[in-house]
Design an enzyme around this catalytic site. Structure first.
Site, PDB file in Angstrom:
ATOM      1  N   ARG A  66       0.833  -1.303  -0.118  1.00  0.00           N
ATOM      2  CA  ARG A  66      -0.107   0.133   0.142  1.00  0.00           C
ATOM      3  C   ARG A  66       0.727   1.251   0.108  1.00  0.00           C
ATOM      4  O   ARG A  66       0.348   2.402  -0.438  1.00  0.00           O
ATOM      5  CB  ARG A  66      -0.861  -0.032   1.102  1.00  0.00           C
ATOM      6  CG  ARG A  66      -2.060  -1.031   0.674  1.00  0.00           C
ATOM      7  CD  ARG A  66      -2.986  -1.166   2.160  1.00  0.00           C
ATOM      8  NE  ARG A  66      -2.558  -1.278   3.074  1.00  0.00           N
ATOM      9  CZ  ARG A  66      -2.186  -2.247   4.165  1.00  0.00           C
ATOM     10  NH1 ARG A  66      -2.884  -3.563   3.649  1.00  0.00           N
ATOM     11  NH2 ARG A  66      -1.708  -2.606   5.287  1.00  0.00           N
ATOM     12  N   GLU A 103       5.561  -9.028  15.442  1.00  0.00           N
ATOM     13  CA  GLU A 103       4.951  -9.795  16.713  1.00  0.00           C
ATOM     14  C   GLU A 103       4.809 -11.124  16.592  1.00  0.00           C
ATOM     15  O   GLU A 103       4.654 -11.888  17.432  1.00  0.00           O
ATOM     16  CB  GLU A 103       3.681  -8.758  16.987  1.00  0.00           C
ATOM     17  CG  GLU A 103       2.715  -8.764  16.000  1.00  0.00           C
ATOM     18  CD  GLU A 103       1.464  -7.921  16.313  1.00  0.00           C
ATOM     19  OE1 GLU A 103       0.582  -8.569  17.307  1.00  0.00           O
ATOM     20  OE2 GLU A 103       1.272  -6.836  16.076  1.00  0.00           O
TER      21      GLU A 103
END
Length: 183
Positions: A66, A103
């Site tokens: 994006r 993460e």
């Protein structure tokens, strides 16, 4: 061409929130509705380009995928080059790369080392800043290539996730067109 007249609050209203995606409790901020609105997209690019111009950008860098949408459009509006920061294995030439922590594991970004020259001011542009891992890795990669990276611009900031603060700690000024509380 006359600049688009949508205000930042009007742009924020164009972002769709999808509850419980990709996991229960997450409020996903979907820019599809913003980029699908011609005035919204044009106004977003106009606002981002104004800040990038103030920062003295020689080039704009965007991260796959994006970041390519907004970054390339900002580069075109400013009349400067665009540096794609890619996922691994996407470039057919020798690249430089950086591994970084997510993460849930690790990822890697790569770029053409000849895309910037030492001392060039490169402004990072992306759709969203959350935890900041990808943006930090991109800044480090661009700096390894010789770029001066002092600004990162985003359409959306999720301040509760701390990414913008992490970038500021790395000496990068952060600007976003809008913020959404929560994650």
């Amino acid at each position: 061409m006359t600049p688009p007249q949508l205000s930042l609050p009007e742009l924020k209203a164009l972002v769709r929130t999808v509850p419980d995606f990709p996991h229960p409790g997450i409020q996903f901020r979907d820019i599809t509705t913003l980029i699908g609105h011609h005035q919204g997209m044009a106004a977003s690019v106009h606002h981002l380009a104004a800040v990038a111009s103030e920062a003295g950008a020689h080039k704009i860098a965007g991260m796959e995928a994006r970041g390519f949408i907004f970054g390339a459009a900002v580069a075109v509006q400013l009349g400067v080059g665009f540096v794609p920061v890619r996922k691994p294995g996407k470039l057919p030439i020798a690249t430089i790369g950086i591994d970084y922590a997510l993460e849930y594991g690790t990822d890697r970004l790569e770029m053409d080392p000849s895309a910037v020259v030492p001392g060039q001011k490169v402004v990072i542009v992306d759709d969203l800043i959350a935890t900041g891992g990808t943006a930090l890795a991109s800044a480090e990669l661009l700096r390894r290539a010789g770029a001066e990276v002092t600004h990162a611009l985003f359409v959306i900031d999720l301040p509760d996730l701390g990414g913008a603060d992490r970038l500021r700690e790395a000496g990068i000024e952060v600007r976003a067109l809008m913020e959404f509380e929560g994650d």
